[in-house]
Design a protein around this motif. Structure first.
Motif, PDB file in Angstrom:
ATOM      1  N   ASP A  42       0.852  -1.186   0.000  1.00 10.22           N
ATOM      2  CA  ASP A  42       0.000   0.000   0.000  1.00 10.22           C
ATOM      3  C   ASP A  42       0.892   1.242   0.000  1.00 10.22           C
ATOM      4  O   ASP A  42       1.861   1.288   0.747  1.00 10.22           O
TER       5      ASP A  42
ATOM      6  N   VAL B 168       1.573   2.915   3.481  1.00  9.58           N
ATOM      7  CA  VAL B 168       2.181   2.198   4.587  1.00  9.58           C
ATOM      8  C   VAL B 168       3.692   2.135   4.354  1.00  9.58           C
ATOM      9  O   VAL B 168       4.148   1.406   3.472  1.00  9.58           O
TER      10      VAL B 168
ATOM     11  N   THR C 275      -1.525  -4.301   1.845  1.00  5.67           N
ATOM     12  CA  THR C 275      -0.222  -4.120   2.470  1.00  5.67           C
ATOM     13  C   THR C 275       0.401  -5.459   2.856  1.00  5.67           C
ATOM     14  O   THR C 275      -0.310  -6.433   3.113  1.00  5.67           O
ATOM     15  N   SER C 276       1.725  -5.496   2.852  1.00  3.01           N
ATOM     16  CA  SER C 276       2.400  -6.799   2.978  1.00  3.01           C
ATOM     17  C   SER C 276       2.219  -7.469   4.337  1.00  3.01           C
ATOM     18  O   SER C 276       2.293  -8.688   4.418  1.00  3.01           O
TER      19      SER C 276
ATOM     20  N   ALA D  47      11.108  -9.275   4.303  1.00  2.00           N
ATOM     21  CA  ALA D  47      10.476 -10.223   5.213  1.00  2.00           C
ATOM     22  C   ALA D  47       9.601  -9.466   6.193  1.00  2.00           C
ATOM     23  O   ALA D  47       9.865  -8.303   6.508  1.00  2.00           O
TER      24      ALA D  47
HETATM   25  N1  SAH Z   1       4.319  -0.087   1.257  1.00  5.84           N
HETATM   26  C1  SAH Z   1       4.732  -1.425   1.564  1.00  5.84           C
HETATM   27  C2  SAH Z   1       5.854  -1.491   2.564  1.00  5.84           C
HETATM   28  C3  SAH Z   1       7.131  -0.850   2.139  1.00  5.84           C
HETATM   29  S1  SAH Z   1       8.407  -1.024   3.318  1.00  5.84           S
HETATM   30  C4  SAH Z   1       3.530  -2.251   2.024  1.00  5.84           C
HETATM   31  O1  SAH Z   1       2.456  -1.694   2.246  1.00  5.84           O
HETATM   32  O2  SAH Z   1       3.677  -3.458   2.166  1.00  5.84           O
HETATM   33  C5  SAH Z   1       9.229  -2.468   2.747  1.00  5.84           C
HETATM   34  C6  SAH Z   1       9.032  -3.596   3.709  1.00  5.84           C
HETATM   35  O3  SAH Z   1       7.795  -4.204   3.499  1.00  5.84           O
HETATM   36  C7  SAH Z   1      10.035  -4.727   3.555  1.00  5.84           C
HETATM   37  O4  SAH Z   1      11.231  -4.447   4.222  1.00  5.84           O
HETATM   38  C8  SAH Z   1       9.301  -5.873   4.184  1.00  5.84           C
HETATM   39  O5  SAH Z   1       9.360  -5.839   5.581  1.00  5.84           O
HETATM   40  C9  SAH Z   1       7.871  -5.574   3.786  1.00  5.84           C
HETATM   41  N2  SAH Z   1       7.486  -6.342   2.592  1.00  5.84           N
HETATM   42  C10 SAH Z   1       7.126  -5.859   1.408  1.00  5.84           C
HETATM   43  N3  SAH Z   1       6.814  -6.863   0.547  1.00  5.84           N
HETATM   44  C11 SAH Z   1       6.964  -8.003   1.247  1.00  5.84           C
HETATM   45  C12 SAH Z   1       6.801  -9.376   0.947  1.00  5.84           C
HETATM   46  N4  SAH Z   1       6.399  -9.798  -0.263  1.00  5.84           N
HETATM   47  N5  SAH Z   1       7.076 -10.266   1.919  1.00  5.84           N
HETATM   48  C13 SAH Z   1       7.463  -9.885   3.128  1.00  5.84           C
HETATM   49  N6  SAH Z   1       7.647  -8.610   3.463  1.00  5.84           N
HETATM   50  C14 SAH Z   1       7.397  -7.676   2.552  1.00  5.84           C
END
Ligand code: SAH
Length: 474
Positions: free
Chosen positions: A93, A96, A121-122, A231
């Motif tokens: 997102d 986030v 969001t992840s 992660a």
């Molecule tokens: N805007 C993104 C987050 C960006 S910050 C969101 O909403 O998800 C980047 C962090 O997101 C990474 O360091 C990790 O902790 C997490 N992240 C993003 N994609 C991921 C995935 N596929 N698996 C696990 N962690 C993830």
């Protein structure tokens, strides 16, 4: 400065799995003139963009620095002022830990219009794909998103934790390196050391890995298992539900990494099939179609032939649309319309034309065919070939493909036909990529033979079985 102002669409690409983008986000990608994308965005989403859309990578590349935030803001402004429809594609997102605030502010200051399209969001996605509900009536009634990583303006992460939240769920983004410190702080602040923790690497993708432990043990486990960014850390009693609820880990090809060699405009069916069954699958090389523009004279000549043979479904599309552009319609086609393959037959059917299978005839013939396609000369005495389109390397994907092919440990390559072997090898050489110990799978014995001739030795029997059972064809 021009007064023709563009527009910026901030789009959440979702956590990884390309199916997890919103409909609205996808529409924006299709419309974009330029896309600025981050490292964690699924590159498969970029295939949905127009052929003329430019891609600008804002993440880290080997030997190169990440694009600085000010530079990103500047580029957004610059592109919008050129009158472009700009998509700023962000992982998960945009709001986030995605810096959408800073970027949107820069646009407001310049009077540029924008929209913010949320994404999955992840943290929530990683939890879902690990079989962990982030809230649960019996375990947790709140969910907190935190950064595990100190922001540039702060020395340490503020983990202030007051006892009243005990038992709730916490997600840490960007927290692999500081996991130990963060767990330790939580214990100091009153969480029991036995609180369950899951760390999910590359969540929602075929290469997803999940490890579990407690606040006390997890950092050692993460180190032993060599879990790296990206992660997600999920902390709380809800993690205990995973053992029962997990589902993604149970897929047949989970953890398997397969490349699907592509020669021309063949579909992404194989990639979809293996991805759907939990593999990390990627079609390579990336090609795009260059449509030929038929002149009025060419069209007239083709339409005056006694019959037309279409050798590919795309040939039907480009020829018919070209006809319309020159004010011909399907009533101007000769009665005798023929096809070579089932796919072309279907395409003609969609256009309202019941065609027949191409066979020998002495009639004057127009053949509408993509360039590079071999045409069976025994089908006619007199023919004229019109090139409808060509499949060309899509160079916008060069850097991306280089990164994808070298970063992941690919195990197997699928060759759907002979041409795909040539195009795969040529592209690997062009991009100077070294792939070690790649096993292969194939469709058809002649393809197998040719792959062996080209130096592939080991068949991936697990993948091969599904190809032979035609399971991927639905
Ligand atoms: N805007 C993104 C987050 C960006 S910050 C969101 O909403 O998800 C980047 C962090 O997101 C990474 O360091 C990790 O902790 C997490 N992240 C993003 N994609 C991921 C995935 N596929 N698996 C696990 N962690 C993830």
């Amino acid at each position: 400065m021009t007064n023709q102002t563009g527009f910026v669409s901030f789009v959440g690409a979702g956590p990884g799995d390309s199916g997890l983008i919103t409909n609205k986000g996808l529409k924006s990608i299709k419309k974009a003139d330029v896309i600025l994308y981050d490292r964690l965005v699924n590159p498969r989403l970029l295939r949905e963009a127009k052929k003329t859309c430019d891609f600008i990578y804002c993440g880290k590349l080997p030997n190169r620095h990440i694009m600085r935030q000010e530079k990103i803001n500047e580029t957004l402004i610059e592109q919008a002022k050129l009158g472009q429809y700009v998509v700023r594609l962000k992982g998960g997102d945009p709001s986030v830990f995605g810096r959408v605030g800073e970027e949107a502010e820069a646009l407001v200051n310049e009077g540029i219009e924008y929209e913010i399209i949320p994404g999955v969001t992840s943290s929530i996605a990683a939890a879902a794909y690990a079989g962990i509900p982030v809230t649960h009536r019996d375990y947790s009634n709140s969910f907190t998103l935190r950064t595990g990583h100190a922001s540039v303006t702060k020395e340490t992460v503020d983990n202030t934790y007051n006892g009243q939240y005990l038992g709730e769920t916490i997600a840490y983004y960007m927290g692999v390196k500081s996991l130990k410190t963060n767990c330790h702080t939580l214990i100091e602040q009153g969480k029991t050391p036995q609180t369950k923790v899951a760390v999910i690497e590359w969540a929602t993708l075929g290469k997803q890995r999940v490890v579990e432990g407690t606040l006390e043990t997890i950092s050692d486990i993460v180190e032993t298992e060599n879990i790296k960014n990206p992660a997600m850390t999920i902390i709380g009693d809800v993690v205990s539900l995973r053992q029962k609820i997990k589902w993604f880990d149970k897929k047949k090809f989970i953890g398997k990494r397969v490349l699907v060699a592509k020669s021309s405009g063949t579909s992404f069916d194989l990639e979809d099939y293996f991805t759907g069954h939990g593999a990390e699958a990627y079609s390579f090389p990336t090609v795009k179609m260059e449509e030929a523009a038929f002149t009025n004279g060419e069209l007239t000549k083709a339409l005056q032939s006694d019959r037309i043979i279409f050798t590919a479904p795309e040939s039907v599309d480009t020829f018919l649309s070209s006809m319309l552009n020159h004010s011909f319609d399907i009533r101007d086609l000769p009665r005798d319309i023929q096809f070579l393959s089932e796919k072309t037959r279907k395409k003609l059917m969609e256009k309202g034309i019941i065609a027949t299978k191409a066979e020998f005839s002495e009639k004057t013939t127009a053949v509408i065919s993509p360039s590079g396609k071999k045409i069976d000369q025994s089908l006619f005495v007199d023919s004229h070939v019109f090139r409808s389109h060509a499949w060309e390397r899509d160079h916008r994907f060069d850097e991306l493909n280089e990164r994808i092919l070298t970063e992941d440990n690919w195990q197997t390559v699928i060759f759907p036909n002979k041409a795909s072997i040539d195009s795969f090898i040529a592209e690997i050489e062009r991009l100077r990529i070294e792939l070690k110990a790649l096993s292969f799978a194939y469709i058809g014995e002649s393809v197998k033979k040719y792959a062996i001739q080209c130096g592939f030795t080991h068949v991936d029997q697990e993948v091969q079985n599904d190809l032979e059972n035609n399971k991927w064809k639905r």
